[in-house]
Scaffold this motif. Sequence first.
Motif, PDB file in Angstrom:
ATOM      1  N   ASP A 102       0.757  -1.107   0.088  1.00  0.00           N
ATOM      2  CA  ASP A 102       0.104  -0.076   0.032  1.00  0.00           C
ATOM      3  C   ASP A 102       0.737   1.256   0.043  1.00  0.00           C
ATOM      4  OD1 ASP A 102      -2.676  -0.414  -0.263  1.00  0.00           O
ATOM      5  OD2 ASP A 102      -2.922  -1.168   1.990  1.00  0.00           O
ATOM      6  N   ASP A 103       1.950   1.331   0.849  1.00  0.00           N
ATOM      7  CA  ASP A 103       2.396   2.559   1.066  1.00  0.00           C
ATOM      8  C   ASP A 103       3.229   2.872  -0.402  1.00  0.00           C
ATOM      9  OD1 ASP A 103       4.170   0.293   1.437  1.00  0.00           O
ATOM     10  OD2 ASP A 103       5.168   1.110   3.040  1.00  0.00           O
ATOM     11  N   TYR A 104       3.690   1.998  -0.942  1.00  0.00           N
ATOM     12  CA  TYR A 104       4.565   2.057  -2.317  1.00  0.00           C
ATOM     13  C   TYR A 104       3.693   2.491  -3.470  1.00  0.00           C
ATOM     14  CZ  TYR A 104       8.054  -0.478   0.379  1.00  0.00           C
ATOM     15  OH  TYR A 104       9.093  -0.675   1.308  1.00  0.00           O
TER      16      TYR A 104
ATOM     17  N   GLN B  84       1.087   4.145  -3.076  1.00  0.00           N
ATOM     18  CA  GLN B  84       0.627   5.653  -2.752  1.00  0.00           C
ATOM     19  C   GLN B  84       1.688   6.489  -3.428  1.00  0.00           C
ATOM     20  OE1 GLN B  84      -1.695   7.064   0.515  1.00  0.00           O
ATOM     21  NE2 GLN B  84       0.155   8.021   1.316  1.00  0.00           N
TER      22      GLN B  84
ATOM     23  N   ASP C   6       8.062  -3.127   8.917  1.00  0.00           N
ATOM     24  CA  ASP C   6       7.909  -1.909   9.580  1.00  0.00           C
ATOM     25  C   ASP C   6       7.394  -2.400  11.196  1.00  0.00           C
ATOM     26  OD1 ASP C   6       5.192  -2.418   8.116  1.00  0.00           O
ATOM     27  OD2 ASP C   6       4.520  -1.199   9.798  1.00  0.00           O
TER      28      ASP C   6
ATOM     29  N   LEU D 147      -3.367   0.533   5.101  1.00  0.00           N
ATOM     30  CA  LEU D 147      -2.888   1.921   5.190  1.00  0.00           C
ATOM     31  C   LEU D 147      -3.690   2.998   5.600  1.00  0.00           C
ATOM     32  CD1 LEU D 147      -0.013   3.365   5.150  1.00  0.00           C
ATOM     33  CD2 LEU D 147      -0.584   3.827   2.783  1.00  0.00           C
TER      34      LEU D 147
ATOM     35  N   LEU E  78      -3.321   5.255   8.902  1.00  0.00           N
ATOM     36  CA  LEU E  78      -3.229   6.803   8.808  1.00  0.00           C
ATOM     37  C   LEU E  78      -4.197   7.486   9.455  1.00  0.00           C
ATOM     38  CD1 LEU E  78      -2.136   7.158   5.094  1.00  0.00           C
ATOM     39  CD2 LEU E  78      -0.684   7.269   7.145  1.00  0.00           C
TER      40      LEU E  78
ATOM     41  N   LEU F 155       6.568   4.328   8.837  1.00  0.00           N
ATOM     42  CA  LEU F 155       6.148   4.236   7.612  1.00  0.00           C
ATOM     43  C   LEU F 155       7.649   4.487   6.922  1.00  0.00           C
ATOM     44  CD1 LEU F 155       3.193   6.771   7.165  1.00  0.00           C
ATOM     45  CD2 LEU F 155       2.992   4.415   7.242  1.00  0.00           C
ATOM     46  N   THR F 156       7.593   4.059   5.560  1.00  0.00           N
ATOM     47  CA  THR F 156       8.736   4.401   4.632  1.00  0.00           C
ATOM     48  C   THR F 156       8.647   6.236   4.405  1.00  0.00           C
ATOM     49  OG1 THR F 156       7.574   3.839   2.630  1.00  0.00           O
ATOM     50  CG2 THR F 156       9.033   2.277   3.407  1.00  0.00           C
TER      51      THR F 156
ATOM     52  N   ALA G 222       6.329   7.550   1.755  1.00  0.00           N
ATOM     53  CA  ALA G 222       5.077   7.282   1.789  1.00  0.00           C
ATOM     54  C   ALA G 222       4.273   8.178   2.723  1.00  0.00           C
ATOM     55  CB  ALA G 222       4.708   5.848   2.116  1.00  0.00           C
ATOM     56  N   VAL G 223       5.164   9.091   3.537  1.00  0.00           N
ATOM     57  CA  VAL G 223       4.550   9.960   4.465  1.00  0.00           C
ATOM     58  C   VAL G 223       3.606  11.088   3.962  1.00  0.00           C
ATOM     59  CG1 VAL G 223       4.882  11.440   6.462  1.00  0.00           C
ATOM     60  CG2 VAL G 223       6.425   9.582   6.035  1.00  0.00           C
TER      61      VAL G 223
END
Length: 284
Positions: free
Chosen positions: A101-103, A105, A191, A215, A219, A231-232, A235-236
């Motif tokens: 998910d974070d990547y 985004q 993480d 994710l 958030l 988070l990475t 991705a913030v």
Amino acid sequence: MARTLDVDLLRSFAVVAETAALSRAAERVGRSQAALSMQMKRLEELVGRPLLTRTGRGVLLTVQGERLLVHARRILASHDDALAEFSGGTLSGSLRFGCPDDYAQAFLPTLLRGFAQHHPAAAIEVVCAATPRLEGRLERGGLDLALVSVPIAAERAILRREELVWVLPKGGTVTRPDPLPLALGDPDTLDHRAALAALDGAGRAYRIAYASGSLSGLLAVVRSGQAVAVLTRSAVPPDLRIQGRGSGLPSLPRIGLTLRLDERHASPLTRAFAAHLRTVLPAL
């Protein structure tokens, strides 16, 4: 006269091996079942070995058939790659791509948009999930390739390095009574494990306020001010704040991004998308 392996015969054979049934394979290749049977007989004559065993439930590959399948897939992949390279045309078809998910985004819009410019007829189905779930789906054949998180020291083919960071709402603070409330990914994700290892190493008490592969849910908990996330850095979201050094929180490791796919059996479209990722992702 020297014997040659006809590409059409090999392609039909590969479909028979995949479907394990002449009737289903005939539908896939657009031939009658009788015509497909004749193709398989011709291929067996060419190689001089029995390739298929008929059963009441379909067909099975013989030992020689399994050996030929390895060669057939390699020959077909090279054949299709050569056609794609020298035809000057674009690739079509579909593939299933897994991405955390974070990547998704942070990188996915740019990656998909750039690939679509070169191959507008290609359809990419995106599956977003945590790395352990993506690797499981890849092993079961549910994905063609996946972008996954790995420890830096455990992998050589790192496409991109990402820093893990502590994330708070703007105006939030970690100078609150212990234990520290955490919003993290699933317990088997990097993480989650990195956060607990860092806090345990620093002797900082904590509690898990939220642990999920969603994710958006993570958030939402952080935006409410109820927990601190990991988070990475890429991705913030802009409405959240990265907690800098000197906050009392321990440092976190960097992780790597890499691609998982079966290069030997990948389609030309899958290999083209993998090449695109390997070129573009490190520069984003």
